[in-house]
Design an enzyme around this catalytic site. Structure first.
Site, PDB file in Angstrom:
ATOM      1  N   HIS A 109     -62.782  39.771 -33.569  1.00 55.19           N
ATOM      2  CA  HIS A 109     -63.975  39.355 -34.285  1.00 55.19           C
ATOM      3  C   HIS A 109     -65.014  38.736 -33.338  1.00 55.19           C
ATOM      4  O   HIS A 109     -66.205  38.964 -33.470  1.00 55.19           O
ATOM      5  CB  HIS A 109     -63.544  38.341 -35.339  1.00 55.19           C
ATOM      6  CG  HIS A 109     -64.601  38.070 -36.326  1.00 55.19           C
ATOM      7  ND1 HIS A 109     -64.904  38.950 -37.333  1.00 55.19           N
ATOM      8  CD2 HIS A 109     -65.462  37.044 -36.449  1.00 55.19           C
ATOM      9  CE1 HIS A 109     -65.898  38.458 -38.042  1.00 55.19           C
ATOM     10  NE2 HIS A 109     -66.256  37.304 -37.525  1.00 55.19           N
TER      11      HIS A 109
ATOM     12  N   GLU B  67     -55.675  61.993 -27.425  1.00 58.10           N
ATOM     13  CA  GLU B  67     -55.289  60.660 -26.944  1.00 58.10           C
ATOM     14  C   GLU B  67     -53.884  60.647 -26.391  1.00 58.10           C
ATOM     15  O   GLU B  67     -53.463  59.676 -25.781  1.00 58.10           O
ATOM     16  CB  GLU B  67     -55.317  59.654 -28.101  1.00 58.10           C
ATOM     17  CG  GLU B  67     -56.622  59.571 -28.821  1.00 58.10           C
ATOM     18  CD  GLU B  67     -56.500  58.762 -30.100  1.00 58.10           C
ATOM     19  OE1 GLU B  67     -56.783  57.572 -30.043  1.00 58.10           O
ATOM     20  OE2 GLU B  67     -56.107  59.330 -31.136  1.00 58.10           O
TER      21      GLU B  67
ATOM     22  N   ASN C 285     -59.061  55.306 -23.973  1.00 54.22           N
ATOM     23  CA  ASN C 285     -58.308  54.042 -23.945  1.00 54.22           C
ATOM     24  C   ASN C 285     -56.826  54.295 -24.194  1.00 54.22           C
ATOM     25  O   ASN C 285     -55.964  53.838 -23.443  1.00 54.22           O
ATOM     26  CB  ASN C 285     -58.844  53.064 -24.990  1.00 54.22           C
ATOM     27  CG  ASN C 285     -60.296  52.702 -24.753  1.00 54.22           C
ATOM     28  OD1 ASN C 285     -60.906  53.207 -23.802  1.00 54.22           O
ATOM     29  ND2 ASN C 285     -60.848  51.864 -25.588  1.00 54.22           N
ATOM     30  N   ASP C 286     -56.532  55.027 -25.265  1.00 48.78           N
ATOM     31  CA  ASP C 286     -55.136  55.332 -25.554  1.00 48.78           C
ATOM     32  C   ASP C 286     -54.574  56.346 -24.563  1.00 48.78           C
ATOM     33  O   ASP C 286     -53.437  56.217 -24.120  1.00 48.78           O
ATOM     34  CB  ASP C 286     -54.978  55.850 -26.981  1.00 48.78           C
ATOM     35  CG  ASP C 286     -54.836  54.705 -27.972  1.00 48.78           C
ATOM     36  OD1 ASP C 286     -54.264  53.672 -27.580  1.00 48.78           O
ATOM     37  OD2 ASP C 286     -55.288  54.841 -29.118  1.00 48.78           O
TER      38      ASP C 286
ATOM     39  N   ARG D  72     -52.346  47.681 -21.731  1.00 48.67           N
ATOM     40  CA  ARG D  72     -53.321  46.970 -20.897  1.00 48.67           C
ATOM     41  C   ARG D  72     -53.517  45.519 -21.305  1.00 48.67           C
ATOM     42  O   ARG D  72     -54.184  44.760 -20.619  1.00 48.67           O
ATOM     43  CB  ARG D  72     -54.656  47.696 -20.900  1.00 48.67           C
ATOM     44  CG  ARG D  72     -55.299  47.744 -22.249  1.00 48.67           C
ATOM     45  CD  ARG D  72     -56.642  48.390 -22.114  1.00 48.67           C
ATOM     46  NE  ARG D  72     -57.174  48.622 -23.434  1.00 48.67           N
ATOM     47  CZ  ARG D  72     -58.431  48.855 -23.677  1.00 48.67           C
ATOM     48  NH1 ARG D  72     -59.274  48.886 -22.677  1.00 48.67           N
ATOM     49  NH2 ARG D  72     -58.843  49.050 -24.886  1.00 48.67           N
TER      50      ARG D  72
ATOM     51  N   CYS E  47     -64.955  59.311 -26.148  1.00 47.53           N
ATOM     52  CA  CYS E  47     -65.356  58.099 -26.856  1.00 47.53           C
ATOM     53  C   CYS E  47     -64.596  56.855 -26.413  1.00 47.53           C
ATOM     54  O   CYS E  47     -64.541  55.876 -27.122  1.00 47.53           O
ATOM     55  CB  CYS E  47     -65.218  58.290 -28.361  1.00 47.53           C
ATOM     56  SG  CYS E  47     -63.537  58.554 -28.879  1.00 47.53           S
TER      57      CYS E  47
END
Lengths: 594, 102
Positions: free
Chosen positions: A192, A434, A457-458, A468, A505
């Site tokens: 958040h 991914e 990222n994945d 990570r 992405c």
């Protein structure tokens, strides 16, 4: 030299220099464990109740001021108020003062840990999470008891907010115009705090381990959201240096922002689409303001989190139509539910896995819960009648999964047709790439769908086998690992061979140093946080495909990450000297732990 | 669900009890638990909730939450004190209308 330099994960870039102001400090680290003499027990109990009453009065006052649009957060304050009045907290603490002669703060801590034990045994993760609310409440009271009266609402002047953790409830209380930056001990990339900071366009760091030891209230701190560092009580030289860098960064940001609506086109006329990753409809303003050409990844799971029921089809449809209609004719790519792993909803609370990253998540979860999946598919289809909508499936590992997902989609279409509801029959369908498995069968998958979107990222985590967020191995998380680059290249080639487009992405897309390599591969679009768009567009406009292809060729011949990093650095120094001074930290990863 | 009030005697003395069912879709989560505790606090009577062998204080939101009572769960409300009957009426009403404001 500064008193200390600590590092964390940057979730919003920029540089801020100001006074540190602690809220929600984890007091237990420094809480004095004292006992009180028996004749002072009544005094200590009075002290305890006074602290509870003060917090209650403050929360009640805050509650009265919550603006209408944040009423859903207000119910959190209600829950906190109930917990404050709960005899299990105040009553038990009072009991411990009497029976064990503890001081009020410790007695309360003991009462909280009793609750922690009770809640620890509960399987339902939603209810277990309420434990955090008890923590928040107890922490407020402990703050009063220890006389360090630091209240979020009491900030004087502008300050850099430091916290153990910031909950959505806390942010309701923040006076945003007084905040220059955030730093928290807890939290990850998608917490958040990050979302909040990015929307306020202020720097923020999360996961700053030593924050509470290194920084004290009133310390002069520099938050470097570019390199992820906090410099505590800097020297004259450091201060001068950072003041200059902050000014330079600000003017750089302004400059690139002015040019953000120019097309992302290389010198030699190659166009790349620059899209944005968002999770809230409200973020479209930032996408458009920053020159985004569409939404390349809409994370649909946000609508499912932080609530106890499931969203209805109409609720989702309204939201999706809003997004599609505002962005039209620009495109919006909806990623179907990516729950599981670190994101759970209470309705499926029983899901308790030992290895959730490899468990029932994303498309696997949806295929196991077709009713829930269908609601979402229908909502996306209904929105497709109002804009330029595409849809993609996350975590695809094989052809069969794509076919199953498409079968549910076909069924949803048939239903809508029967019900006379509009949708775009040609809505493009894509898969996320991914998993290493998806990379290796990319040529097969390419025949099943209209586009690919590589989630780096994945992909990096699964390829290198590294979490990570795990301090011990995070140094291995390397976007420029030869394996990662080869994987991306394979996917781009397979897509183009089959005549479909490929987008990227992951965070790599917003890394100015990685982008030339991706251009060299011929990637069709890049999707990133809205704030990164102006900088990436500038990189694209300052380069040409010839150089990018040359760089890619050289890079693909390297056997080690450090060799690749050197090549990339050389290229950047040569072509983008201005970026070097701001973003060089992105390349600080090395192959061995330091 | 039965509307019957039972009078029983235990070591703690006489108490009234009534069975209720958790009808709200998501069980006794924060909002309903808070509502329940709040209403319970407005009575003199001491009120407890029994689920399987767990007995908790209905006036404590934390206690109610630790029941982790899911939808369809059957609970027993127990009350002793001057306004016990009234308390049971009010609380079982809450369960019946799924803790909606009404």
């Amino acid at each position: 030299m500064a008193d200390a330099i600590v590092s964390g994960i940057s979730v919003a870039t920029g540089i801020a220099i100001g006074k540190a102001y602690f809220v929600n400090r984890n007091h237990m680290a420094r809480l004095p464990r004292q006992t009180v003499a028996s004749d002072l027990v009544p005094e200590e109990i009075k002290h305890l109740h006074k602290a509870f009453a003060t917090v209650e009065a403050e929360l009640t006052a805050i509650r009265a001021q919550v603006p209408e649009e944040l009423k859903s957060h207000a119910s959190l304050i209600d829950t906190h108020l109930m917990m404050l009045k709960d005899p299990k907290l105040s009553g038990a603490a009072e009991g411990y003062i009497k029976s064990l002669g503890l001081n009020a703060a410790w007695a309360l801590e003991k009462a909280v840990s009793d609750q922690e034990r009770a809640f620890g045994a509960i399987k339902d993760p939603y209810i277990r999470e309420r434990m955090q609310d008890i923590r928040v409440v107890a922490d407020k009271v402990q703050t009063k008891l220890m006389g360090v009266d630091n209240d979020i609402t009491a900030i004087e002047g502008r300050a850099i907010i430091m916290a153990h953790d910031l909950t959505p409830a806390d942010t309701v209380e923040l006076q945003v115009n007084k905040i220059m930056a955030f730093a928290t001990v807890r939290g990850g990339k998608t917490s958040h705090t990050g979302i909040m900071a990015r929307s306020l366009a202020i720097p923020a760091l999360v996961g700053v381990d030593k924050l509470e030891d290194a920084v004290h209230d009133g310390d002069l701190v520099i938050i470097d959201g570019l390199s992820g560092k906090i410099i505590v009580n800097p020297s004259e030289t450091e201060l001068a240096d950072y003041t200059e860098r902050a000014a330079a960064f600000e003017s750089y940001t302004r400059k690139i922002k002015r040019q953000c609506n120019l097309p992302a086109e290389t010198f030699d006329g190659s166009r790349v689409q620059v899209l944005s990753n968002i999770e809230l409809v409200e973020e479209v303003a930032a996408v458009i303001d920053n020159g985004g050409e569409g939404v390349g990844l809409y994370r649909t799971e946000y609508a499912y989190l932080n609530r106890t029921d499931l969203p209805t089809e109409d609720e989702l449809t309204d939201k999706y139509i809003d997004l599609a209609a505002i962005m039209a004719p620009r495109k919006v790519v909806f990623r179907t539910l990516d729950l599981g792993s670190d994101k759970f909803i209470s309705t499926f609370g029983e899901l308790n896995e030992t290895n959730p990253a490899m468990g029932l998540r994303a498309i696997r979860f949806c295929l196991k819960n077709p009713q829930l999946f269908k609601v979402q598919l229908r909502a996306i289809l209904r929105a497709s009648a109002y804009g330029n909508v595409s849809m993609m499936f996350p975590m695809i590992s094989g052809v069969k999964e794509v076919r199953q997902a498409k079968a549910w989609l076909a069924q949803a279409k048939a239903e809508l047709r029967r019900e006379g509801l509009d949708y775009d029959p040609n809505m493009p369908i894509g898969t996320m790439i991914e998993l290493p498995a998806a990379v290796m069968i990319a040529e097969y998958l390419a025949h099943e769908v209209d586009f690919f979107s590589i989630g780096t990222n994945d992909l990096i985590q699964y390829s290198i086998g590294v979490d990570r967020t795990n301090h011990h191995v995070s140094y291995l998380y390397q976007p420029l690992h030869p394996a990662t680059l080869r994987a991306i290249k394979m996917v781009v080639d397979a897509a183009h061979q089959a005549g479909i487009e490929v987008s990227l992405c992951g965070e790599v897309a917003s890394d100015p140093f990685c982008v030339p390599i991706l251009l060299g591969m011929g990637i069709d679009s890049l999707s990133m946080t809205p704030q990164a768009i102006p900088g990436i567009k500038r990189i694209i406009r300052q380069t040409n495909m010839h150089d990018c292809r040359k760089l890619l060729k050289d890079v693909l011949q390297c056997r080690t990450v450090s060799r690749i990093n050197n090549l990339v650095m050389d290229n950047i120094f040569k072509h983008f000297p201005e970026e070097v001074s701001f973003f060089s930290s992105l390349l600080e990863n090395d192959e061995l732990p330091s | 669900m039965t509307e019957e009030t039972t009078t029983s005697t235990s070591a703690a003395g006489h108490y009234l009890s009534r069975q209720v069912i958790v009808a709200s879709e998501n069980g006794l989560h924060a909002r309903p638990a808070g509502r329940l505790a709040q209403e319970a606090q407005s009575f003199e009577a001491s009120i407890s909730i029994v689920s399987d062998e767990q007995v908790v204080d209905a006036k404590s939101i934390l206690d109610v939450l630790t029941l982790a009572a899911g939808p369809g769960h059957i609970l027993e409300l127990r009350a002793t004190g001057t306004d016990a009957e009234e308390a049971l009426n009010r609380l079982s009403e809450l369960f019946k209308n799924k803790f909606e404001e009404a």
